[in-house]
Design a protein around this motif. Sequence first.
Motif, mmCIF file in Angstrom:
data_model
loop_
_atom_site.group_PDB
_atom_site.id
_atom_site.type_symbol
_atom_site.label_atom_id
_atom_site.label_comp_id
_atom_site.label_asym_id
_atom_site.label_seq_id
_atom_site.Cartn_x
_atom_site.Cartn_y
_atom_site.Cartn_z
ATOM 1 N N CYS A 51 0.234 11.134 0.475
ATOM 2 C CA CYS A 51 -0.550 12.372 0.588
ATOM 3 C C CYS A 51 -0.122 13.408 -0.438
ATOM 4 O O CYS A 51 -0.973 14.050 -1.077
ATOM 5 C CB CYS A 51 -0.438 12.938 2.004
ATOM 6 N N ASP A 52 1.181 13.568 -0.619
ATOM 7 C CA ASP A 52 1.683 14.509 -1.620
ATOM 8 C C ASP A 52 1.257 14.096 -3.023
ATOM 9 O O ASP A 52 0.852 14.933 -3.829
ATOM 10 C CB ASP A 52 3.212 14.614 -1.564
ATOM 11 N N SER A 53 1.340 12.805 -3.303
ATOM 12 C CA SER A 53 0.968 12.299 -4.630
ATOM 13 C C SER A 53 -0.534 12.413 -4.866
ATOM 14 O O SER A 53 -0.973 12.714 -5.982
ATOM 15 C CB SER A 53 1.408 10.843 -4.787
ATOM 16 N N MET A 54 -1.326 12.188 -3.828
ATOM 17 C CA MET A 54 -2.776 12.359 -3.945
ATOM 18 C C MET A 54 -3.106 13.828 -4.225
ATOM 19 O O MET A 54 -3.929 14.129 -5.093
ATOM 20 C CB MET A 54 -3.482 11.893 -2.672
ATOM 21 N N ALA A 55 -2.471 14.734 -3.485
ATOM 22 C CA ALA A 55 -2.723 16.166 -3.665
ATOM 23 C C ALA A 55 -2.340 16.626 -5.067
ATOM 24 O O ALA A 55 -3.008 17.490 -5.650
ATOM 25 C CB ALA A 55 -1.963 16.968 -2.610
ATOM 26 N N ALA A 56 -1.293 16.029 -5.625
ATOM 27 C CA ALA A 56 -0.854 16.377 -6.980
ATOM 28 C C ALA A 56 -1.696 15.698 -8.053
ATOM 29 O O ALA A 56 -1.548 15.984 -9.241
ATOM 30 C CB ALA A 56 0.615 15.999 -7.150
ATOM 31 N N GLY A 57 -2.559 14.773 -7.635
ATOM 32 C CA GLY A 57 -3.398 14.064 -8.597
ATOM 33 C C GLY A 57 -2.700 12.934 -9.320
ATOM 34 O O GLY A 57 -3.219 12.406 -10.302
ATOM 35 N N SER A 58 -1.528 12.522 -8.840
ATOM 36 C CA SER A 58 -0.783 11.481 -9.553
ATOM 37 C C SER A 58 -0.946 10.089 -8.938
ATOM 38 O O SER A 58 -0.718 9.100 -9.612
ATOM 39 C CB SER A 58 0.697 11.840 -9.644
ATOM 40 N N ALA A 59 -1.339 9.995 -7.665
ATOM 41 C CA ALA A 59 -1.543 8.683 -7.034
ATOM 42 C C ALA A 59 -3.021 8.320 -7.118
ATOM 43 O O ALA A 59 -3.875 9.074 -6.679
ATOM 44 C CB ALA A 59 -1.084 8.693 -5.593
ATOM 45 N N VAL A 60 -3.287 7.153 -7.681
ATOM 46 C CA VAL A 60 -4.675 6.726 -7.863
ATOM 47 C C VAL A 60 -5.017 5.473 -7.056
ATOM 48 O O VAL A 60 -6.174 5.059 -7.044
ATOM 49 C CB VAL A 60 -4.998 6.499 -9.358
ATOM 50 N N ALA A 61 -4.031 4.870 -6.395
ATOM 51 C CA ALA A 61 -4.283 3.675 -5.595
ATOM 52 C C ALA A 61 -3.161 3.514 -4.580
ATOM 53 O O ALA A 61 -2.066 4.056 -4.743
ATOM 54 C CB ALA A 61 -4.377 2.428 -6.476
ATOM 55 N N PHE A 62 -3.457 2.741 -3.531
ATOM 56 C CA PHE A 62 -2.444 2.413 -2.543
ATOM 57 C C PHE A 62 -1.978 0.986 -2.796
ATOM 58 O O PHE A 62 -2.765 0.048 -2.793
ATOM 59 C CB PHE A 62 -2.994 2.548 -1.118
ATOM 60 N N GLY A 63 -0.694 0.832 -3.024
ATOM 61 C CA GLY A 63 -0.142 -0.480 -3.275
ATOM 62 C C GLY A 63 1.054 -0.388 -4.215
ATOM 63 O O GLY A 63 1.502 0.705 -4.536
ATOM 64 N N GLU A 64 1.558 -1.342 -4.618
ATOM 65 C CA GLU A 64 1.224 -2.736 -4.532
ATOM 66 C C GLU A 64 1.725 -3.260 -3.191
ATOM 67 O O GLU A 64 2.895 -3.171 -2.886
ATOM 68 C CB GLU A 64 1.884 -3.487 -5.698
ATOM 69 N N PHE A 65 0.799 -3.796 -2.425
ATOM 70 C CA PHE A 65 1.174 -4.354 -1.137
ATOM 71 C C PHE A 65 0.328 -5.589 -0.870
ATOM 72 O O PHE A 65 -0.684 -5.815 -1.515
ATOM 73 C CB PHE A 65 1.045 -3.309 -0.020
ATOM 74 N N GLY A 66 0.781 -6.418 0.069
ATOM 75 C CA GLY A 66 0.068 -7.652 0.377
ATOM 76 C C GLY A 66 0.990 -8.676 0.994
ATOM 77 O O GLY A 66 1.864 -8.354 1.797
ATOM 78 N N LEU A 67 0.800 -9.931 0.563
ATOM 79 C CA LEU A 67 1.584 -11.059 1.081
ATOM 80 C C LEU A 67 2.036 -11.940 -0.067
ATOM 81 O O LEU A 67 1.275 -12.177 -1.008
ATOM 82 C CB LEU A 67 0.737 -11.898 2.050
ATOM 83 N N ASP A 68 3.269 -12.445 0.012
ATOM 84 C CA ASP A 68 3.814 -13.330 -1.012
ATOM 85 C C ASP A 68 4.590 -14.445 -0.335
ATOM 86 O O ASP A 68 5.762 -14.288 0.005
ATOM 87 C CB ASP A 68 4.718 -12.560 -1.974
ATOM 88 N N TYR A 69 3.919 -15.584 -0.115
ATOM 89 C CA TYR A 69 4.569 -16.705 0.560
ATOM 90 C C TYR A 69 5.351 -17.587 -0.402
ATOM 91 O O TYR A 69 6.030 -18.508 0.035
ATOM 92 C CB TYR A 69 3.542 -17.527 1.327
ATOM 93 N N ASP A 70 5.282 -17.310 -1.695
ATOM 94 C CA ASP A 70 6.123 -18.026 -2.650
ATOM 95 C C ASP A 70 7.560 -17.521 -2.622
ATOM 96 O O ASP A 70 8.462 -18.209 -3.089
ATOM 97 C CB ASP A 70 5.590 -17.870 -4.081
ATOM 98 N N ARG A 71 7.781 -16.330 -2.099
ATOM 99 C CA ARG A 71 9.119 -15.739 -2.119
ATOM 100 C C ARG A 71 9.556 -15.303 -0.724
ATOM 101 O O ARG A 71 10.025 -14.188 -0.527
ATOM 102 C CB ARG A 71 9.136 -14.554 -3.087
ATOM 103 N N LEU A 72 9.412 -16.207 0.221
ATOM 104 C CA LEU A 72 9.805 -15.899 1.596
ATOM 105 C C LEU A 72 11.310 -15.696 1.730
ATOM 106 O O LEU A 72 11.767 -15.111 2.714
ATOM 107 C CB LEU A 72 9.326 -16.996 2.548
#
Length: 195
Positions: A51-72
């Motif tokens: 939220c702070d980064s969005m308000a400052a105009g510096s965050a343009v996306a949410f992530g990097e997030f997801g799933l990685d089953y190659d590196r369990l």
Amino acid sequence: MFFRPIQQLILCLAAGLCFATVGVHPCATKQFDTHPGGPYQMLSELRGLACDSMAAGSAVAFGEFGLDYDRLFLTPKDQQLKYFELQLDLAVELQLPLFLHSRAASEDFERLLGARLPNLPKKGLVHSFTGTMEEMRRMVDMGLDVGVNGCSLKTEENVEVVQAIPLERLQIETDGPWVSGAGHSTINSSDMSLT
């Protein structure tokens, strides 16, 4: 004058020269369980940072997030699943485009993401894509862009998938300095025509 990298980043963000994403990589999601205030405190802090980064105009996306089953070995599957779901719920709340990671986890990834996509109109990008032709087509059918970099060009099958990505859904990435631009050893410029 010489600056440390974090100081350079802060200057670039403040000057509007670069932008950031906010999220927890799947290989680091075990940090939710070891956070001093517990997982929900970390999620709250992540929300605040976003939220702070969005308000400052510096965050343009949410992530990097997801799933990685190659590196369990870095974070077990159950933790990745739990915190992918919680971050997806946060992404719905924030309404930023998504910067997604999916490695050898397409079934769970698509099931969890697909359930929330109607509430995520800005869609997003599946970064550093290494999936199959069928997985790529399903990502495109979900309205997602497909990002490619050196990891996306390691095998002949990878190259065939990249060649088939619709140009309007293709994003070229460097992911530098962490991912080498060197791909499959037999690739040359004539192999990569995207027509």
